[in-house]
Design a protein around this motif. Sequence first.
Motif, PDB file in Angstrom:
ATOM      1  N   UNK A 490       3.797  10.099 -14.658  1.00  0.00           N
ATOM      2  CA  UNK A 490       4.137  10.935 -13.171  1.00  0.00           C
ATOM      3  C   UNK A 490       3.870   9.918 -12.214  1.00  0.00           C
ATOM      4  N   UNK A 491       5.043   9.849 -10.772  1.00  0.00           N
ATOM      5  CA  UNK A 491       4.488   9.322  -9.898  1.00  0.00           C
ATOM      6  C   UNK A 491       4.614   9.506  -8.788  1.00  0.00           C
ATOM      7  N   UNK A 492       4.177   9.647  -7.240  1.00  0.00           N
ATOM      8  CA  UNK A 492       4.642   9.542  -6.842  1.00  0.00           C
ATOM      9  C   UNK A 492       3.921  11.759  -6.496  1.00  0.00           C
ATOM     10  N   UNK A 493       2.955  11.646  -6.972  1.00  0.00           N
ATOM     11  CA  UNK A 493       1.883  13.003  -6.607  1.00  0.00           C
ATOM     12  C   UNK A 493       0.741  13.349  -5.376  1.00  0.00           C
ATOM     13  N   UNK A 494       0.730  14.377  -4.973  1.00  0.00           N
ATOM     14  CA  UNK A 494      -0.740  14.530  -4.348  1.00  0.00           C
ATOM     15  C   UNK A 494      -1.490  14.069  -5.405  1.00  0.00           C
ATOM     16  N   UNK A 495      -1.939  13.933  -6.643  1.00  0.00           N
ATOM     17  CA  UNK A 495      -2.415  13.594  -6.943  1.00  0.00           C
ATOM     18  C   UNK A 495      -3.192  11.930  -6.243  1.00  0.00           C
ATOM     19  N   UNK A 496      -1.792  11.314  -7.071  1.00  0.00           N
ATOM     20  CA  UNK A 496      -1.924   9.714  -7.256  1.00  0.00           C
ATOM     21  C   UNK A 496      -1.835   9.429  -5.768  1.00  0.00           C
ATOM     22  N   UNK A 497      -1.036  10.016  -4.886  1.00  0.00           N
ATOM     23  CA  UNK A 497      -1.943   9.034  -3.177  1.00  0.00           C
ATOM     24  C   UNK A 497      -3.045   9.720  -2.556  1.00  0.00           C
ATOM     25  N   UNK A 498      -3.513  11.223  -3.019  1.00  0.00           N
ATOM     26  CA  UNK A 498      -5.381  11.109  -3.081  1.00  0.00           C
ATOM     27  C   UNK A 498      -5.811   9.842  -3.564  1.00  0.00           C
ATOM     28  N   UNK A 499      -6.097   9.292  -4.917  1.00  0.00           N
ATOM     29  CA  UNK A 499      -6.516   8.628  -5.648  1.00  0.00           C
ATOM     30  C   UNK A 499      -6.369   6.947  -5.263  1.00  0.00           C
ATOM     31  N   UNK A 500      -5.150   6.962  -4.705  1.00  0.00           N
ATOM     32  CA  UNK A 500      -4.619   5.368  -4.053  1.00  0.00           C
ATOM     33  C   UNK A 500      -3.828   4.475  -5.056  1.00  0.00           C
ATOM     34  N   UNK A 501      -2.756   5.237  -5.899  1.00  0.00           N
ATOM     35  CA  UNK A 501      -2.095   4.634  -6.971  1.00  0.00           C
ATOM     36  C   UNK A 501      -0.760   5.355  -6.840  1.00  0.00           C
ATOM     37  N   UNK A 502       0.049   4.186  -7.560  1.00  0.00           N
ATOM     38  CA  UNK A 502       2.046   4.900  -7.201  1.00  0.00           C
ATOM     39  C   UNK A 502       2.052   5.574  -8.920  1.00  0.00           C
ATOM     40  N   UNK A 503       0.780   6.228  -9.278  1.00  0.00           N
ATOM     41  CA  UNK A 503       1.515   7.017 -11.054  1.00  0.00           C
ATOM     42  C   UNK A 503       0.366   6.770 -11.602  1.00  0.00           C
TER      43      UNK A 503
END
Length: 810
Positions: A490-503
């Motif tokens: 998964x890319x670009x999810x809210x969780x990815x943004x919270x964790x500072x990763x692209x996916x």
Amino acid sequence: MAESESYAPGWPGIPARWTSSAKSGVGTAFSEASRIWFTLSHGILNEIYYPDVDVACTRDLGLVVTDGHGFISEEKRHARETVRWIEPGVPAFLLSNVCGSGRYRIEKTVLASPENNAVLQRTRFVPLIGNLADYHVHVLLSPHLGNQGAGNTAWLGEYKGVPMLFAQRSDYALALAASVPWARRSVGFVGFSDGWRDLMKTGRLEAIYTRAENGNVALAGELDLAGSDGECVLSIGFGRDVAKAGHHALAALFAPFDLTLDRHAAAWREWHRSLLPLDAWKAGRPDLRRGSATVLITHQSKSFLGGLIASLSIPWGFSKGDGDLGGYHLVWPRDLVETAGALLAIGAHEDARRVLRYLGSTQEADGRWPQNQWLDGTAYWSGVQMDETAFPILLVDLAAREGVLTEEDLALAWRVVRRAAGYLVRNGPVTMQDRWEEDAGYSPFTLAVEIAALLAAADLADRRGESAVATYLRETADGWNASIERWTYARGTALARRCGVEGYYIRIAPPDQDEDAGMPRGTVPIKNRSAGEELALADEVVSPDALALVRFGLRAPDDPRILNTITVIDALLRTEFPGGPAWRRYTGDGYGEHADGTPFDGTGIGRPWPLLTGERAHYALAAGRGAEARALLAAMESFASDAGLFPEQVWDAPDLPAAELWTGKPSGSAMPLVWAHSEYLKLLRSLEDGRVFDLPPQTVDRYVRRKVEPAHCSWRFNQKCRSIPPGRALRLELLAAARVRWSIDGGVSWADDPTRETGLGVHLADLPTARLEAGRTVLFTFYWVEAERWEGTDFSVAVTEGDPARTPSR
């Protein structure tokens, strides 16, 4: 009233319950002549298993001490216990229970007789205040014959003139005998007329009953220790009828106890001498190495050699009754292969061969294994897990690499592997349930095991001269491998943004039979097991399972997608303890105690698993970080019990003494968990070798070093791809022979091609689409040869720019 006329009141007794899963010892004789297994906790004997490792026949056996003047002490509740093995790796145990008020000490040695179906307990009662004559020592035994606490019958009797206490249910029987006389004996219904209730009221066995029929019963007897200086031997014998149980109880008593103990220990020592020199290994605790090796064998059937159950415990057993043993007294093919891998790791080659033979004899006709099964191969749960069919293939491959299998062995193994590989290609890659037996879909763990198994099977196919089968297996593996990110990253999810990763890799992506390279994956709500309500989209649920992509060689340890996933896993699932970290299984896991410490009852809060610390250590070693792997090994060891048993889960909340829960210590789930001991032993071997012991070389070579890409895009009825990139052939994969009618010009002209058989139950047709430019569409339908009918539906696949295997999921 005469003893023969006194019948216990209170039928059928209160509902039966099992007991604590927090075992401090598990044991059996190495001899196959003895069909007895036992467990210990809280300083006493718990479940005793007979005639096989999946049939519990007792709840517990303990002592109650009274003085006739108001002092009443039950050792399992009122004494401080210490338990230790008589020596590392020999499953006989020394127990010392010291009265909480300092009035007595009870010293015990417990073992399974190597020659009889009996458990022996040498007991020494030591007064610390007063004299032996000041105390009365009583034995309490709760039969749960044939996995049932209800429907048992108990009575007083004798065998060959020796007074005993008996119980029977159906064709299971037990006899309790002692090396000293009985001062008093009684039987009764639990909660109404049992000896424990009598002792708690009066401190004496006053109400003497000779028979309790068809209920939840208990046996009780006062030992006459006056002539033995406080020492006696108790023998609990088992048989298919009362005479056999009495014989085994008495025969075990006739042998001098020390001689029996020496014979028991000698057999286990001889087995340990046959292993690799575990004591010379540089990592790990020597006692835990030997103990873990013994734990594996202690869980093996003696009727179905090579069949090992998951645990000699009942999670939260004190809250569970008849019919609620759970799946831990069953064979799980995955756990069994993990255990066999550990046996190979320590050099127990013949024991590993037994597992392979057992797997071969319990494989279903279609090539799979049940999700879990009784020892005779009868399925218990009805689920299907693809990794449990793939794992045995990897075991054959590992055994071959370890030099354990002869050419004759491999010829026999190929029959098993061929059928298993056929099941995988006909039904994969979607797992019906993930490795935690819960959700269906695309799982990184299952995909990794399946793909590695297909490549291992391909090597064996080449070895057996079936090159066409080998080619098809590799081509299928290539296609599934290239789709892992499309299915599970998964890319670009809210969780990815919270964790500072692209996916990141998600735990499991719900299946979609009409796949499109550009459609979002993992967008279906899943269930939160702890609340029973919808928790989140599947792309918000992560698991350490994703590291299987490294463990099984499909992705490099430094792959950015793996590193991103580790960041998310550690943010959501990692728990720090004084001894080091452990990880929960996945976001929203509900398999564990509630917040207040009450037992899992279908809902709860999942707790960290020590075996996941071992898996993370294997990842660290694969990444070249040996020091980190050794630190994680030490963390895993810190989660073992004082007696060296690994639990399934550890408590990760503040201490709750009333519930016997302490931070970083075993929770109320299964202990020991054989899988955890297996992971520990494999980690020791990996550290000794300086590489991951069970890493398949085929995947590393093909996908990490050579980065092989698929030549085809596959279309199946359970995976209807809607688009393919230019330059790829379209492969149609069917489960029956057909004639394919297809068109690449919008139906103006059609061609017919027959499918070809792979030899594994899959029929193929490769359409020449590799030269089609983007924007074209392939139309096709099928004429089913055997059924002599047309499908009646036209299907289409578009040629579009972009590689579907590399298209972002969101």
